[in-house]
Design a protein around this motif. Sequence first.
Motif, PDB file in Angstrom:
ATOM      1  N   HIS A 137      20.124  -1.589 -44.568  1.00  0.00           N
ATOM      2  CA  HIS A 137      19.827  -2.992 -44.302  1.00  0.00           C
ATOM      3  C   HIS A 137      21.112  -3.819 -44.365  1.00  0.00           C
ATOM      4  CE1 HIS A 137      15.813  -1.508 -45.488  1.00  0.00           C
ATOM      5  NE2 HIS A 137      15.367  -2.426 -44.663  1.00  0.00           N
ATOM      6  N   ILE A 138      21.223  -4.743 -43.421  1.00  0.00           N
ATOM      7  CA  ILE A 138      22.370  -5.644 -43.382  1.00  0.00           C
ATOM      8  C   ILE A 138      21.863  -7.050 -43.062  1.00  0.00           C
ATOM      9  CG2 ILE A 138      22.793  -5.138 -40.927  1.00  0.00           C
ATOM     10  CD1 ILE A 138      25.794  -5.576 -41.489  1.00  0.00           C
ATOM     11  N   LYS A 139      22.469  -8.023 -43.693  1.00  0.00           N
ATOM     12  CA  LYS A 139      22.106  -9.417 -43.456  1.00  0.00           C
ATOM     13  C   LYS A 139      23.047  -9.999 -42.406  1.00  0.00           C
ATOM     14  CE  LYS A 139      21.855 -13.936 -45.699  1.00  0.00           C
ATOM     15  NZ  LYS A 139      22.148 -14.706 -46.947  1.00  0.00           N
ATOM     16  N   LEU A 140      22.466 -10.570 -41.329  1.00  0.00           N
ATOM     17  CA  LEU A 140      23.251 -11.115 -40.226  1.00  0.00           C
ATOM     18  C   LEU A 140      22.894 -12.578 -40.001  1.00  0.00           C
ATOM     19  CD1 LEU A 140      22.927  -8.218 -37.617  1.00  0.00           C
ATOM     20  CD2 LEU A 140      24.825  -8.656 -39.168  1.00  0.00           C
ATOM     21  N   PRO A 141      23.837 -13.380 -39.488  1.00  0.00           N
ATOM     22  CA  PRO A 141      23.521 -14.766 -39.127  1.00  0.00           C
ATOM     23  C   PRO A 141      22.443 -14.805 -38.043  1.00  0.00           C
ATOM     24  CG  PRO A 141      25.894 -14.397 -39.159  1.00  0.00           C
ATOM     25  CD  PRO A 141      25.257 -13.056 -39.285  1.00  0.00           C
ATOM     26  N   LYS A 142      21.556 -15.743 -38.119  1.00  0.00           N
ATOM     27  CA  LYS A 142      20.471 -15.998 -37.164  1.00  0.00           C
ATOM     28  C   LYS A 142      19.351 -14.964 -37.249  1.00  0.00           C
ATOM     29  CE  LYS A 142      23.544 -18.169 -33.773  1.00  0.00           C
ATOM     30  NZ  LYS A 142      24.003 -18.169 -32.361  1.00  0.00           N
ATOM     31  N   GLY A 189      18.859 -12.712 -39.865  1.00  0.00           N
ATOM     32  CA  GLY A 189      18.410 -12.423 -41.221  1.00  0.00           C
ATOM     33  C   GLY A 189      18.661 -10.970 -41.586  1.00  0.00           C
ATOM     34  N   VAL A 190      17.760 -10.375 -42.356  1.00  0.00           N
ATOM     35  CA  VAL A 190      17.911  -8.983 -42.795  1.00  0.00           C
ATOM     36  C   VAL A 190      17.455  -8.062 -41.671  1.00  0.00           C
ATOM     37  CG1 VAL A 190      17.206  -7.253 -44.475  1.00  0.00           C
ATOM     38  CG2 VAL A 190      17.553  -9.629 -45.197  1.00  0.00           C
ATOM     39  N   VAL A 191      18.357  -7.153 -41.267  1.00  0.00           N
ATOM     40  CA  VAL A 191      18.088  -6.240 -40.160  1.00  0.00           C
ATOM     41  C   VAL A 191      18.196  -4.803 -40.656  1.00  0.00           C
ATOM     42  CG1 VAL A 191      18.892  -5.449 -37.893  1.00  0.00           C
ATOM     43  CG2 VAL A 191      18.923  -7.892 -38.457  1.00  0.00           C
ATOM     44  N   TYR A 192      17.257  -3.981 -40.234  1.00  0.00           N
ATOM     45  CA  TYR A 192      17.279  -2.552 -40.569  1.00  0.00           C
ATOM     46  C   TYR A 192      18.166  -1.811 -39.575  1.00  0.00           C
ATOM     47  CZ  TYR A 192      15.753   2.320 -40.787  1.00  0.00           C
ATOM     48  OH  TYR A 192      15.731   3.693 -40.869  1.00  0.00           O
ATOM     49  N   PHE A 193      19.068  -0.945 -40.075  1.00  0.00           N
ATOM     50  CA  PHE A 193      19.841  -0.077 -39.178  1.00  0.00           C
ATOM     51  C   PHE A 193      19.609   1.367 -39.599  1.00  0.00           C
ATOM     52  CE2 PHE A 193      22.789  -1.124 -42.617  1.00  0.00           C
ATOM     53  CZ  PHE A 193      23.383   0.090 -42.921  1.00  0.00           C
ATOM     54  N   ARG A 194      19.539   2.238 -38.592  1.00  0.00           N
ATOM     55  CA  ARG A 194      19.124   3.618 -38.831  1.00  0.00           C
ATOM     56  C   ARG A 194      20.237   4.470 -39.408  1.00  0.00           C
ATOM     57  NH1 ARG A 194      16.902   6.857 -33.768  1.00  0.00           N
ATOM     58  NH2 ARG A 194      19.117   6.731 -33.237  1.00  0.00           N
ATOM     59  N   SER A 195      21.430   4.392 -38.825  1.00  0.00           N
ATOM     60  CA  SER A 195      22.519   5.257 -39.272  1.00  0.00           C
ATOM     61  C   SER A 195      23.853   4.577 -39.000  1.00  0.00           C
ATOM     62  CB  SER A 195      22.461   6.614 -38.555  1.00  0.00           C
ATOM     63  OG  SER A 195      22.621   6.428 -37.161  1.00  0.00           O
ATOM     64  N   GLY A 196      24.912   5.171 -39.529  1.00  0.00           N
ATOM     65  CA  GLY A 196      26.245   4.622 -39.335  1.00  0.00           C
ATOM     66  C   GLY A 196      27.005   4.564 -40.648  1.00  0.00           C
ATOM     67  N   ARG A 197      28.326   4.450 -40.532  1.00  0.00           N
ATOM     68  CA  ARG A 197      29.164   4.390 -41.721  1.00  0.00           C
ATOM     69  C   ARG A 197      29.159   2.979 -42.292  1.00  0.00           C
ATOM     70  NH1 ARG A 197      35.424   5.906 -41.218  1.00  0.00           N
ATOM     71  NH2 ARG A 197      35.371   3.945 -40.078  1.00  0.00           N
ATOM     72  N   LEU A 198      28.945   2.863 -43.580  1.00  0.00           N
ATOM     73  CA  LEU A 198      28.931   1.548 -44.219  1.00  0.00           C
ATOM     74  C   LEU A 198      30.326   0.942 -44.200  1.00  0.00           C
ATOM     75  CD1 LEU A 198      26.648   2.224 -47.319  1.00  0.00           C
ATOM     76  CD2 LEU A 198      26.014   1.192 -45.135  1.00  0.00           C
TER      77      LEU A 198
END
Length: 298
Positions: A34-39, A41-50
Amino acid sequence: KGQNKFPHFKSRKYAQSYNSKCVNHNIKVIDNHHIKLPKLGVVYFRSGRLPQGKIKNVTVRLTVANQYYITVLTECENQTLAKTGKRVGGDLGLKSLLNLSDGYKEPIHHFEDKYRKKLHHWEKLRSRRYLLAKQAIAWDYHNKVLAPRQLDDFKNYQKARVMVAKYRQKIANQRLDQLQKFTTKLVKQYDIIVLEKLNIKGMLKNHKLARAITNASWSKLVSILQYKCDWYGKKLIQVNPAYTSQICINCGENNHRLGLDKSEWLDVREWDCPNCGTRLDRDINAAQVILKKGLATQ
């Protein structure tokens, strides 16, 4: 806006992406998914390097496969890897992705073979549906329909287009994953890496080898290896590849392709040196000659 909502872009005529700067911690990684983004809000992401370090900005992008990607730009301190004192030469190939002077050969994974039938099926559907859609659009304009149809109105064509894009994206992601893991392994194990400097753009004009060269992703491999060497304090050297497969690493004599023409010489995988009689593996010998050339330039 809000959790699990998708961004909407102003127009499909332009790039489907937007950029936001990090101000007052409005961009924040909450956990592994999960990452918080402008406009948004909280968005779920499946994979990737933090992301590591101070977040500067974020780019949200929609691909032609209708997949959303988030790219986070961060500011990090320079990292250096421990010195190993090892050096290696590499010969780029089509049988193996990279042949190392220590005898290791990184295999080329033909990822597209796994999806070839499905991709071919959807490519045929896409082409057929595209032609039918264009004919229908032309009919609308010829008959001066008040609201002529556009390509976006043909759902079957759009489905086929997205399916083709998804399979191609999957193949590209798998290929990139192999390159990233292999190059990281190289910079961790070796301090100096020597490769041949090939004219890849010119080699792609050979239509018999163009597909295989593209699948090998030589340019991508070299570019990734270059920036990782810069990041981690290692060194990448590129040398002229002339005669590297013909020179014997044992005695230094040039075998002049053993009297064969270019096409015949490409099929030779092992050869005996006419001067010293040493039995040589073509690719490993070339990698050792490349390493010797690279160290001589220092």
